[in-house]
Design a protein around this motif. Structure first.
Motif, PDB file in Angstrom:
ATOM      1  N   ALA A 479       0.788  -1.188  -0.047  1.00  0.00           N
ATOM      2  CA  ALA A 479      -0.019  -0.135  -0.176  1.00  0.00           C
ATOM      3  C   ALA A 479       0.775   1.175  -0.084  1.00  0.00           C
ATOM      4  CB  ALA A 479      -1.013   0.067   1.088  1.00  0.00           C
ATOM      5  N   ASP A 480       1.960   1.193   0.765  1.00  0.00           N
ATOM      6  CA  ASP A 480       2.773   2.350   0.890  1.00  0.00           C
ATOM      7  C   ASP A 480       3.439   2.584  -0.494  1.00  0.00           C
ATOM      8  OD1 ASP A 480       2.258   3.075   3.293  1.00  0.00           O
ATOM      9  OD2 ASP A 480       4.159   1.805   4.271  1.00  0.00           O
ATOM     10  N   ARG A 481       3.759   1.398  -1.264  1.00  0.00           N
ATOM     11  CA  ARG A 481       4.376   1.450  -2.452  1.00  0.00           C
ATOM     12  C   ARG A 481       3.517   2.101  -3.724  1.00  0.00           C
ATOM     13  NH1 ARG A 481       9.333  -0.211  -3.156  1.00  0.00           N
ATOM     14  NH2 ARG A 481      10.294  -1.553  -1.398  1.00  0.00           N
ATOM     15  N   VAL A 482       2.230   1.795  -3.565  1.00  0.00           N
ATOM     16  CA  VAL A 482       1.226   2.158  -4.562  1.00  0.00           C
ATOM     17  C   VAL A 482       0.995   3.737  -4.165  1.00  0.00           C
ATOM     18  CG1 VAL A 482      -1.403   2.191  -4.618  1.00  0.00           C
ATOM     19  CG2 VAL A 482      -0.118   0.139  -4.852  1.00  0.00           C
ATOM     20  N   LEU A 483       1.046   4.190  -3.023  1.00  0.00           N
ATOM     21  CA  LEU A 483       0.840   5.621  -2.665  1.00  0.00           C
ATOM     22  C   LEU A 483       2.144   6.363  -3.142  1.00  0.00           C
ATOM     23  CD1 LEU A 483      -0.550   7.764  -1.055  1.00  0.00           C
ATOM     24  CD2 LEU A 483       0.768   7.066   1.284  1.00  0.00           C
ATOM     25  N   ARG A 484       3.228   5.871  -2.997  1.00  0.00           N
ATOM     26  CA  ARG A 484       4.283   6.598  -3.695  1.00  0.00           C
ATOM     27  C   ARG A 484       4.329   6.705  -5.194  1.00  0.00           C
ATOM     28  NH1 ARG A 484       7.608   2.458  -0.429  1.00  0.00           N
ATOM     29  NH2 ARG A 484       8.080   3.245   1.501  1.00  0.00           N
ATOM     30  N   LEU A 485       3.676   5.482  -5.915  1.00  0.00           N
ATOM     31  CA  LEU A 485       3.546   5.529  -7.306  1.00  0.00           C
ATOM     32  C   LEU A 485       2.518   6.377  -7.588  1.00  0.00           C
ATOM     33  CD1 LEU A 485       4.383   4.305  -9.854  1.00  0.00           C
ATOM     34  CD2 LEU A 485       3.191   2.406  -9.331  1.00  0.00           C
ATOM     35  N   ALA A 486       1.430   6.637  -6.820  1.00  0.00           N
ATOM     36  CA  ALA A 486       0.314   7.335  -7.154  1.00  0.00           C
ATOM     37  C   ALA A 486       0.846   8.985  -6.973  1.00  0.00           C
ATOM     38  CB  ALA A 486      -0.737   7.330  -6.126  1.00  0.00           C
ATOM     39  N   TRP A 487       1.782   9.286  -6.039  1.00  0.00           N
ATOM     40  CA  TRP A 487       2.518  10.687  -6.231  1.00  0.00           C
ATOM     41  C   TRP A 487       3.337  10.858  -7.431  1.00  0.00           C
ATOM     42  CZ3 TRP A 487       1.907  14.917  -3.891  1.00  0.00           C
ATOM     43  CH2 TRP A 487       1.324  15.126  -2.712  1.00  0.00           C
ATOM     44  N   SER A 488       3.887   9.879  -7.990  1.00  0.00           N
ATOM     45  CA  SER A 488       4.585   9.942  -9.174  1.00  0.00           C
ATOM     46  C   SER A 488       3.757  10.230 -10.495  1.00  0.00           C
ATOM     47  CB  SER A 488       5.633   8.683  -9.554  1.00  0.00           C
ATOM     48  OG  SER A 488       6.514   8.481  -8.630  1.00  0.00           O
ATOM     49  N   ILE A 489       2.548   9.528 -10.533  1.00  0.00           N
ATOM     50  CA  ILE A 489       1.655   9.892 -11.376  1.00  0.00           C
ATOM     51  C   ILE A 489       1.003  11.389 -11.521  1.00  0.00           C
ATOM     52  CG2 ILE A 489      -0.727   9.063 -12.217  1.00  0.00           C
ATOM     53  CD1 ILE A 489       1.499   7.043 -12.769  1.00  0.00           C
ATOM     54  N   ALA A 490       0.772  11.667 -10.020  1.00  0.00           N
ATOM     55  CA  ALA A 490       0.254  13.166  -9.908  1.00  0.00           C
ATOM     56  C   ALA A 490       1.294  14.009 -10.316  1.00  0.00           C
ATOM     57  CB  ALA A 490       0.249  13.235  -8.644  1.00  0.00           C
ATOM     58  N   ASP A 491       2.668  13.779  -9.942  1.00  0.00           N
ATOM     59  CA  ASP A 491       3.692  14.817 -10.600  1.00  0.00           C
ATOM     60  C   ASP A 491       3.699  14.737 -11.854  1.00  0.00           C
ATOM     61  OD1 ASP A 491       4.641  15.526  -7.781  1.00  0.00           O
ATOM     62  OD2 ASP A 491       5.885  13.846  -7.583  1.00  0.00           O
ATOM     63  N   LEU A 492       3.425  13.579 -12.604  1.00  0.00           N
ATOM     64  CA  LEU A 492       3.760  13.653 -14.061  1.00  0.00           C
ATOM     65  C   LEU A 492       2.584  14.507 -14.495  1.00  0.00           C
ATOM     66  CD1 LEU A 492       5.158  12.285 -16.587  1.00  0.00           C
ATOM     67  CD2 LEU A 492       3.761  10.289 -16.285  1.00  0.00           C
ATOM     68  N   LEU A 493       1.437  14.441 -14.100  1.00  0.00           N
ATOM     69  CA  LEU A 493       0.246  15.051 -14.709  1.00  0.00           C
ATOM     70  C   LEU A 493      -0.035  16.661 -13.941  1.00  0.00           C
ATOM     71  CD1 LEU A 493      -2.319  12.183 -14.451  1.00  0.00           C
ATOM     72  CD2 LEU A 493      -1.316  12.923 -16.453  1.00  0.00           C
ATOM     73  N   GLY A 494       0.877  16.822 -13.136  1.00  0.00           N
ATOM     74  CA  GLY A 494       0.820  18.015 -12.782  1.00  0.00           C
ATOM     75  C   GLY A 494      -0.168  18.510 -11.447  1.00  0.00           C
ATOM     76  N   HIS A 495      -0.569  17.412 -10.945  1.00  0.00           N
ATOM     77  CA  HIS A 495      -1.592  17.334  -9.822  1.00  0.00           C
ATOM     78  C   HIS A 495      -0.799  17.817  -8.500  1.00  0.00           C
ATOM     79  CE1 HIS A 495      -4.336  14.415 -12.175  1.00  0.00           C
ATOM     80  NE2 HIS A 495      -4.302  15.425 -12.818  1.00  0.00           N
ATOM     81  N   ASP A 496      -1.541  18.583  -7.636  1.00  0.00           N
ATOM     82  CA  ASP A 496      -0.977  19.349  -6.438  1.00  0.00           C
ATOM     83  C   ASP A 496      -1.130  18.131  -5.466  1.00  0.00           C
ATOM     84  OD1 ASP A 496      -0.860  21.768  -7.302  1.00  0.00           O
ATOM     85  OD2 ASP A 496      -2.715  22.382  -6.617  1.00  0.00           O
ATOM     86  N   ARG A 497      -1.875  17.012  -5.652  1.00  0.00           N
ATOM     87  CA  ARG A 497      -1.878  15.876  -4.644  1.00  0.00           C
ATOM     88  C   ARG A 497      -2.494  14.586  -5.514  1.00  0.00           C
ATOM     89  NH1 ARG A 497      -5.628  16.452   0.604  1.00  0.00           N
ATOM     90  NH2 ARG A 497      -7.461  17.401  -0.554  1.00  0.00           N
ATOM     91  N   PRO A 498      -2.357  13.694  -5.176  1.00  0.00           N
ATOM     92  CA  PRO A 498      -2.718  12.160  -5.925  1.00  0.00           C
ATOM     93  C   PRO A 498      -4.218  12.350  -5.686  1.00  0.00           C
ATOM     94  CG  PRO A 498      -0.956  11.353  -4.716  1.00  0.00           C
ATOM     95  CD  PRO A 498      -1.296  12.719  -4.317  1.00  0.00           C
ATOM     96  N   THR A 499      -5.133  12.135  -7.009  1.00  0.00           N
ATOM     97  CA  THR A 499      -6.564  11.984  -6.870  1.00  0.00           C
ATOM     98  C   THR A 499      -6.907  10.484  -6.874  1.00  0.00           C
ATOM     99  OG1 THR A 499      -6.590  11.941  -9.316  1.00  0.00           O
ATOM    100  CG2 THR A 499      -6.855  14.143  -8.275  1.00  0.00           C
ATOM    101  N   ASP A 500      -8.269  10.078  -6.839  1.00  0.00           N
ATOM    102  CA  ASP A 500      -8.425   8.634  -6.849  1.00  0.00           C
ATOM    103  C   ASP A 500      -8.252   8.141  -8.016  1.00  0.00           C
ATOM    104  OD1 ASP A 500     -10.218  10.345  -8.030  1.00  0.00           O
ATOM    105  OD2 ASP A 500     -12.091   9.050  -7.469  1.00  0.00           O
ATOM    106  N   GLU A 501      -8.058   8.946  -9.281  1.00  0.00           N
ATOM    107  CA  GLU A 501      -7.681   8.365 -10.729  1.00  0.00           C
ATOM    108  C   GLU A 501      -6.478   7.998 -10.331  1.00  0.00           C
ATOM    109  OE1 GLU A 501      -9.477   7.279 -13.046  1.00  0.00           O
ATOM    110  OE2 GLU A 501     -11.341   7.800 -11.991  1.00  0.00           O
ATOM    111  N   ASP A 502      -5.566   8.886  -9.843  1.00  0.00           N
ATOM    112  CA  ASP A 502      -4.157   8.598  -9.822  1.00  0.00           C
ATOM    113  C   ASP A 502      -3.788   7.351  -9.103  1.00  0.00           C
ATOM    114  OD1 ASP A 502      -3.739  11.077 -11.233  1.00  0.00           O
ATOM    115  OD2 ASP A 502      -3.369  11.965  -9.299  1.00  0.00           O
ATOM    116  N   VAL A 503      -4.503   7.250  -7.949  1.00  0.00           N
ATOM    117  CA  VAL A 503      -4.251   5.862  -7.118  1.00  0.00           C
ATOM    118  C   VAL A 503      -4.859   4.941  -8.042  1.00  0.00           C
ATOM    119  CG1 VAL A 503      -5.078   4.637  -5.303  1.00  0.00           C
ATOM    120  CG2 VAL A 503      -4.450   7.034  -5.033  1.00  0.00           C
ATOM    121  N   ARG A 504      -5.880   4.728  -8.825  1.00  0.00           N
ATOM    122  CA  ARG A 504      -6.186   3.652  -9.734  1.00  0.00           C
ATOM    123  C   ARG A 504      -5.179   3.378 -10.805  1.00  0.00           C
ATOM    124  NH1 ARG A 504     -11.532   6.367  -9.432  1.00  0.00           N
ATOM    125  NH2 ARG A 504     -13.007   4.933  -8.105  1.00  0.00           N
ATOM    126  N   THR A 505      -4.538   4.487 -11.110  1.00  0.00           N
ATOM    127  CA  THR A 505      -3.560   3.976 -12.247  1.00  0.00           C
ATOM    128  C   THR A 505      -2.232   3.494 -11.550  1.00  0.00           C
ATOM    129  OG1 THR A 505      -4.147   6.136 -13.483  1.00  0.00           O
ATOM    130  CG2 THR A 505      -1.942   5.236 -13.973  1.00  0.00           C
TER     131      THR A 505
END
Length: 526
Positions: A479-505
């Motif tokens: 779960a921690d690794r998914v959370l870190r990965l969600a932050w990378s997706i958010a940084d790639l898309l320019g989001h201020d913090r991960p959304t539920d779509e970032d977590v799904r990805t």
């Protein structure tokens, strides 16, 4: 009469200034070296005697005792030669003892007095500066790497007699230059020139996997790919370093120090500015991957890949002890090599990329049914990568051979390495700003509790993670690794913090599920 000079002993990348004391007393002419020297240090008495005599200075016709203090530290390597010779000359008053104060001497002497190149000059200079030395004398060919260290004066010499003339104020001889240190064998990592010609646009199709490679580059995540031979796993792994930005200066010095200790630092480019890429063969031993050695501990592929990429092709074919040795470095970012007489610690914060076939013959996913492996054979093959290792892999993707219609549809090349590398650079800048006052720089480095406490995700994203935890689809570490990965997706898309779509990805990337079409557009052709 006694003379004193300074040198440096290395323990991994850390070093310590040592005193080299030379004392002359009456008795049978002989030279003894004490202070826990290994064979290469004990042999220095013969090298130094010949070098001093052939440089025009006398060797004392007395009993000479050389002490390397503190005596509790093991000494290995030939770089103490220069300090031993200078201590003996100082004991004979051939050079003024006060001229050696605050100066560390590093270098191996040839029998004719030439000063040969030595491995580990960069970390030795760092240790000398930290130990209070204001001046270091090194072989002339090692000057570029020693000059990378700030706050210390570097002098390069070609021979012992040139150094003595410099110390005594006499005219310096015009000795010929000494060739650089020759590495034993080819460089074990991909040169920037070779990798620079590789473009991610060369990979046809596989938008999901190219997006996975992009996400891995953004946050420093580990990646595993499974697919039949020739499907493109190696092509994708070799193109990952091209997406990574240049190393920051502190990281570049640390990476260069590791290669300097290994004797692999190029003399013409002492500062490695590109992330290294290591791709050892599956027959490599544990010592080659982890580090070690019978006489002197050397860094292995894990440490040589520090701040870069370690690619294990045909991962299940590696010895089980080699694969299990990955566990601790993947979590801690360092390798501890323990031997009976020495323990060395090397940095090993690398991105791991694993590539494997679906079965021993590699044809399990083929449409023609050519695979003849039994279910038991496939299970044993897959179990060579243990659960703890697989759990530490952030991204998992399965590649299948594209059909002819798919190849025809992907004639237009996807986005190239240069364009995607700019996206990675911008995403990493967001991470650097977010973690500016912390010891971390990339999402993959941040501990899960700190990430949840200081940088909480959107409420809908948090609830999505909790549902997966309650349903046992994730354990706390994954779960921690998914959370870190969600932050990378958010940084790639320019989001201020991960959304539920970032977590799904992120969940899809980790669970090897299909990705949303909108995410594939990040790497597909315009």
């Amino acid at each position: 009469m006694a003379g004193r000079a300074l040198s440096v002993t290395l323990d991994g990348l850390t070093g310590r200034v040592i005193e080299v004391e030379a004392d002359m007393v009456g008795g049978i002419p002989t030279t003894v070296i004490v202070g826990l020297p290994d064979a290469s240090v004990s042999e220095a008495r013969d090298r130094c005697r010949s070098a001093v005599v052939n440089s025009g200075a006398p060797w004392p016709d007395q009993r000479v005792t050389v002490n390397l203090a503190p005596s509790t530290l093991p000494k290995s390597g030939s770089h103490y030669d220069l300090a031993i010779a200078m201590a003996v000359l100082a004991a004979q008053k051939a050079v003024a003892p006060e001229t050696l104060s605050g100066t560390a001497f590093v270098g191996e002497l040839a029998l004719d007095g030439r000063l040969r190149a030595a491995p580990g000059v960069l970390p030795a200079t760092l240790a000398a500066a930290d130990g209070g030395c204001s001046h270091v004398v090194v072989p002339e060919v090692n000057v570029p790497e020693a000059e990378l260290v700030d706050g210390i004066t570097v002098t390069g010499v070609r021979s012992l007699r040139q150094l003595v003339a410099m110390m005594t104020g006499e005219e310096q001889p015009d000795d010929p230059p000494v060739p650089p240190l020759e590495a034993s064998g080819a460089q074990p990592w991909g040169s920037s020139e070779r990798l620079a010609r590789l473009d991610l646009a060369d990979v046809a199709g596989h938008e999901d996997v190219r997006l996975a490679v992009l996400a891995a580059a953004v946050g420093g995540h580990h990646l595993a790919m499974v697919g039949p031979p020739g499907v493109g796993k190696t092509m994708l792994a070799q193109r990952l370093p091209g997406l990574l930005p240049d190393l920051e200066r502190q990281d570049a010095i640390e990476v260069s120090a590791v290669h300097s200790v290994a004797g692999l630092l190029p003399s013409d480019t002492p500062l490695l500015t590109r992330p290294p890429f290591l791709d050892p063969h599956h027959t490599a031993s544990a010592a080659a991957i982890v580090g070690g050695g019978s006489r002197q501990v050397r860094p292995g592929a894990m440490s040589l890949a520090h701040r870069g990429v370690l690619f294990l092709d045909e991962a299940p074919e590696f010895a089980s002890n080699v694969l299990e040795a990955l566990r601790q470095p993947l979590e801690s970012g360092r390798v501890v090599v323990a031997r009976a007489a020495q323990t060395a610690v090397y940095p090993a914060r690398f991105q791991l990329v694993l590539a494997s076939n679906p079965c021993p013959c590699g044809q399990a996913a083929s449409l023609d049914g050519s695979c003849r492996c039994t279910p038991a054979m496939r299970r044993r093959y897959g179990e060579k990568l243990s659960g703890p290792i697989r759990d530490r892999i952030d991204i998992r993707r399965t590649l299948t051979a594209p059909t002819r219609p798919e190849l025809a549809a992907s004639v237009a090349p996807g986005r190239g390495t240069a364009e995607l590398a700019e996206r990675v650079r911008l995403a990493r800048e967001r991470q650097h700003e977010r973690y500016a006052d912390t010891p971390w720089r990339l999402n993959a480095d941040v501990p899960g509790p700190e990430l949840r406490r200081q940088w909480p995700v959107a409420e809908s994203a948090r609830l999505l993670l909790e549902r997966n935890l309650r349903s046992d689809r994730l354990n706390p570490r994954s779960a921690d690794r998914v959370l870190r990965l969600a932050w990378s997706i958010a940084d790639l898309l320019g989001h201020d913090r991960p959304t539920d779509e970032d977590v799904r990805t992120a969940l899809s990337l980790r669970s090897d599920l299909p990705l949303d079409a909108s995410m594939r557009e990040l790497v597909s052709a315009e």
